[in-house]
Each structure stands twice: as structure tokens, then as C-alpha cells.
Motif scaffolding. Structure first.
Motif, short mmCIF file in Angstrom:
data_model
loop_
_atom_site.label_atom_id
_atom_site.label_comp_id
_atom_site.label_asym_id
_atom_site.label_seq_id
_atom_site.Cartn_x
_atom_site.Cartn_y
_atom_site.Cartn_z
N ARG A 161 0.87 -1.18 0.00
CA ARG A 161 0.00 0.00 0.00
C ARG A 161 0.90 1.23 0.00
O ARG A 161 1.98 1.20 0.59
CB ARG A 161 -0.92 0.00 1.22
N VAL A 162 0.43 2.25 -0.65
CA VAL A 162 1.20 3.50 -0.67
C VAL A 162 0.28 4.65 -0.30
O VAL A 162 0.13 5.61 -1.05
CB VAL A 162 1.89 3.73 -2.04
N GLY A 163 -0.36 4.49 0.85
CA GLY A 163 -1.18 5.58 1.37
C GLY A 163 -2.67 5.38 1.21
O GLY A 163 -3.45 6.16 1.74
N GLU A 164 -3.11 4.33 0.49
CA GLU A 164 -4.56 4.21 0.26
C GLU A 164 -5.32 3.56 1.43
O GLU A 164 -6.54 3.60 1.45
CB GLU A 164 -4.89 3.54 -1.08
N ILE A 165 -4.57 2.99 2.39
CA ILE A 165 -5.18 2.61 3.67
C ILE A 165 -4.25 3.17 4.74
O ILE A 165 -3.05 2.84 4.76
CB ILE A 165 -5.28 1.08 3.86
N THR A 166 -4.76 4.02 5.60
CA THR A 166 -3.87 4.62 6.61
C THR A 166 -3.55 3.57 7.69
O THR A 166 -4.33 2.64 7.93
CB THR A 166 -4.52 5.87 7.27
N ILE A 167 -2.38 3.72 8.32
CA ILE A 167 -1.93 2.65 9.22
C ILE A 167 -2.80 2.50 10.47
O ILE A 167 -2.83 1.43 11.07
CB ILE A 167 -0.44 2.77 9.64
N ASP A 168 -3.53 3.56 10.82
CA ASP A 168 -4.40 3.43 11.99
C ASP A 168 -5.62 2.52 11.72
O ASP A 168 -6.35 2.18 12.64
CB ASP A 168 -4.82 4.80 12.54
N VAL A 169 -5.79 2.12 10.48
CA VAL A 169 -6.87 1.17 10.16
C VAL A 169 -6.44 -0.26 10.51
O VAL A 169 -7.25 -1.14 10.74
CB VAL A 169 -7.27 1.28 8.66
N ASP A 170 -5.11 -0.47 10.60
CA ASP A 170 -4.59 -1.84 10.80
C ASP A 170 -5.16 -2.52 12.05
O ASP A 170 -5.24 -3.74 12.11
CB ASP A 170 -3.06 -1.83 10.90
N LEU A 171 -5.48 -1.72 13.05
CA LEU A 171 -5.97 -2.29 14.31
C LEU A 171 -7.42 -2.74 14.24
O LEU A 171 -7.89 -3.50 15.09
CB LEU A 171 -5.83 -1.26 15.44
N ASP A 172 -8.11 -2.30 13.21
CA ASP A 172 -9.51 -2.69 13.05
C ASP A 172 -9.58 -4.20 12.82
O ASP A 172 -8.87 -4.73 11.97
CB ASP A 172 -10.09 -1.94 11.83
N PRO A 173 -10.40 -4.91 13.58
CA PRO A 173 -10.45 -6.38 13.42
C PRO A 173 -10.88 -6.83 12.03
O PRO A 173 -10.63 -7.96 11.64
CB PRO A 173 -11.47 -6.83 14.47
#
Ligand code: NCD
Length: 311
Positions: free
Chosen positions: A273-285
Motif C-alpha cells: 500500500r502507498v497511502g490508500e489505507i492509513t496505518i491506523d486502520v490496521d488495528l480494526d479487526p
């Protein structure tokens, strides 16, 4: 189950039927248990895989290599062409014939559409397409569908929303073909106008009676989506970098966007990914690209190599 993959090439997602997918997925389940219990086995002892990668790769390359290692086989890793005779101008057929005489299977990634098919035409060995330009990426589609199928009881009836560079994204081309086997499915294709799905693929989906819709905006689809599959805008396929710059962040999935997505939905991305999903979404189950898709890539490739190389 009869293993109809033995000795076969994997060139396009279009070659699979539901029965062969069941076989691959049940073998991948076995590989997962094997890795978790013992780390691997000696099933492919004495077998060698050539990994011929003419384009950058992290996950596909790494998981093919480790799959062979975990099954007790060997590999010839060729990443980039700087240190091989390709840099001296060697043709693809000559390179393929060379490595065919050293190994039992050839995995190839190449910038040109049809390169894997061409490689397969020049060797008796099974050839696996690990991405041919803007064409296809069938093994990614297998790991993606395997991931989806472990989250939903049934694939038919699902609404899958694919977002980003649908024109150049080969993972999109391949997963769409696999999903079309599970009609009725609804496929929403969301992209800027110049990056819409190729016509031929759209026609194929329509022939297969898939419900398809094209959109430019994502927002209104989030509450109706079961699988949100995001891709990057494929910079390397643009001739005009200005238009890439304009489009690169056309869609960005943030925690706010995720609030509108169904609770039961899943979020996928083939990565990088190059910015199209922000890293703070990673914690979403619901975000599966780190937790599941990566590991599933290894189980699926272990399954494929074992089915192709062992009766
Ligand atoms: C994809 C590819 O190479 O097509 N990466 C991968 O194999 N996971 C997706 C991409 O590069 O955007």
C-alpha cells in the motif's frame, strides 16, 4: 479427490473451476496445520523451483521461496535481472530453457502480459504466473479467495467492492474471474474514470451472469459491502506521471471510512500500500491484509507447489 493440478501450469485464474478451488483450499488447510504443528515436511525433497522475477516483489517472492523450503525442496532465486544473462540481452525462451534443465517448476513474474504463457510454451515444466504486467496474478487471487472463504459460510450471495486501479491492477483481474464462479455474486467496481476495469473482462463477467456495477464514489457502497478490496494506483503502469500524482490518493481508507463499513465486512489489500489505507486502520479487526492475507499466501503456495509437483 483427484489431483488434476499435477504437472499443470498456473497461468490464469480463468483456468479454475470450483472443484479445483476446493482441492487447493483443503490442501492449504492441511499446509496451515502442518506449518503450525511441525513447521514443514519433506514432501518436496529433491524438487527444485526456479523463481524468475523480472519485476519487484516482496510477498509473492518470499512466500514462494519459503513454501519450497518448508516442504523440503530447493530453489534458484533470480530477483531482478542485473546479475543474470538477461542483462546481456538473453531472450525469455533461452532463459526459461536454461532453468528448466536445472529445476522442476518455474515461477515467473514479468512486466509483459502473456510472458508466463510464453515461458510455458518453451518448456515441458509446469510454469506458475506470479504476475504478468497488467494481465493476471492468479496465485494472489487464490490466496485472496481462500481468505474470503474462511470468513463467510458461502461465497455466493456476497457483495465484493473493488477499489482503485482496476485497469492496471492484475490482482483485480484475477480475483474477479474466481468470484464469477460463485454467482450470484455482486461485484462493485469503484475507480476514477480512466482506471475502469478492462472491457474484455467486464464482458466476460457479464457473460457469466455476474451482477456488476461501476462507480466513481465509494461512500454509498460501504454499508452494502461484505468484502472491501482496495488496491494501489499502479504508478509503474503510467506513462504520464502527472496524472498518477493526481490520482494516487483518489481513495484513502481511514478509520472514519471504516465506521461506515458493515460490522461483518472484511477489508483486504494485496499490498504494497502507498497511502490508500492509513496505518491506523490496521488495528480494526476487519482489516485482514496484515493478519491473514500474508500468511495465507504461504499456505496457498505450499498447496499449489505440492499439488503440481506430487501426484
Ligand atoms: C500485487 C502485484 O504485484 O500485482 N502485489 C502482490 O503480489 N501482493 C499488487 C500490487 O503491486 O499493487
Amino acid at each position: 479427490m483427484i489431483n488434476n493440478l499435477y504437472g499443470q501450469d498456473i497461468l490464469s485464474a480463468g483456468q479454475f473451476d470450483r472443484k479445483s478451488l476446493d482441492l487447493i483450499f483443503s490442501t492449504a488447510d492441511r499446509m496451515k496445520r502442518l506449518v503450525k504443528s511441525k513447521g514443514g515436511s519433506n514432501l518436496l525433497k529433491g524438487k527444485i523451483m526456479t523463481a524468475l522475477f523480472y519485476e519487484p516483489s516482496s510477498r509473492t517472492f518470499g512466500s514462494f521461496i519459503t513454501s519450497m523450503q518448508r516442504l523440503g525442496g530447493g530453489f534458484i532465486p533470480l530477483q531482478g535481472v542485473t546479475y543474470s544473462s538477461v542483462s546481456k540481452g538473453e531472450t525469455l525462451p533461452d532463459t526459461v530453457r536454461t532453468f528448466a534443465s536445472y529445476s522442476n517448476v518455474i515461477v515467473i513474474r514479468h512486466p509483459e502480459v502473456g510472458a508466463a504463457k510464453m515461458a510455458a510454451d518453451f518448456t515441458e515444466l509446469p510454469v506458475i504466473n506470479a504476475g504478468d504486467g497488467v494481465g493476471e496474478h492468479p496465485t494472489q487471487a487464490l490466496l485472496d479467495l481462500y481468505t474470503i472463504s474462511s470468513h463467510f459460510k458461502k461465497l455466493s450471495g456476497l457483495t465484493v467492492t473493488m477499489v482503485g486501479d482496476l485497469l492496471n491492477g492484475r490482482t483485480i483481474h484475477s480475483i474477479s474471474k474466481l468470484l464469477s464462479l460463485y454467482s450470484p455474486v455482486t461485484l462493485n467496481f469503484v475507480s476514477p474514470d480512466i482506471l475502469k476495469l478492462p472491457h474484455e473482462l467486464m464482458n466476460l463477467l457479464l457473460e457469466r451472469k455476474v451482477t456488476v456495477h461501476e462507480y466513481e464514489k465509494l461512500d454509498e457502497l460501504l454499508s452494502k459491502t461484505d468484502v472491501l478490496y482496495v488496491t494501489r494506483i499502479q504508478k509503474e503502469r503510467f506513462t504520464d506521471l502527472k496524472s498518477y500524482e493526481k490520482l494516487k490518493h483518489f481513495y484513502v481508507i481511514t478509520p472514519d471510512v471504516m465506521k461506515k463499513l458493515k460490522k461483518s465486512a472484511i477489508l483486504m489489500h494485496p499490498l504494497p500500500r502507498v497511502g490508500e489505507i492509513t496505518i491506523d486502520v490496521d488495528l480494526d479487526p476487519r482489516a485482514l491484509y496484515v493478519r491473514e492475507q500474508m500468511a495465507n499466501g504461504m499456505y496457498i503456495r505450499m498447496a499449489l507447489l505440492s499439488l503440481i509437483l506430487k501426484k
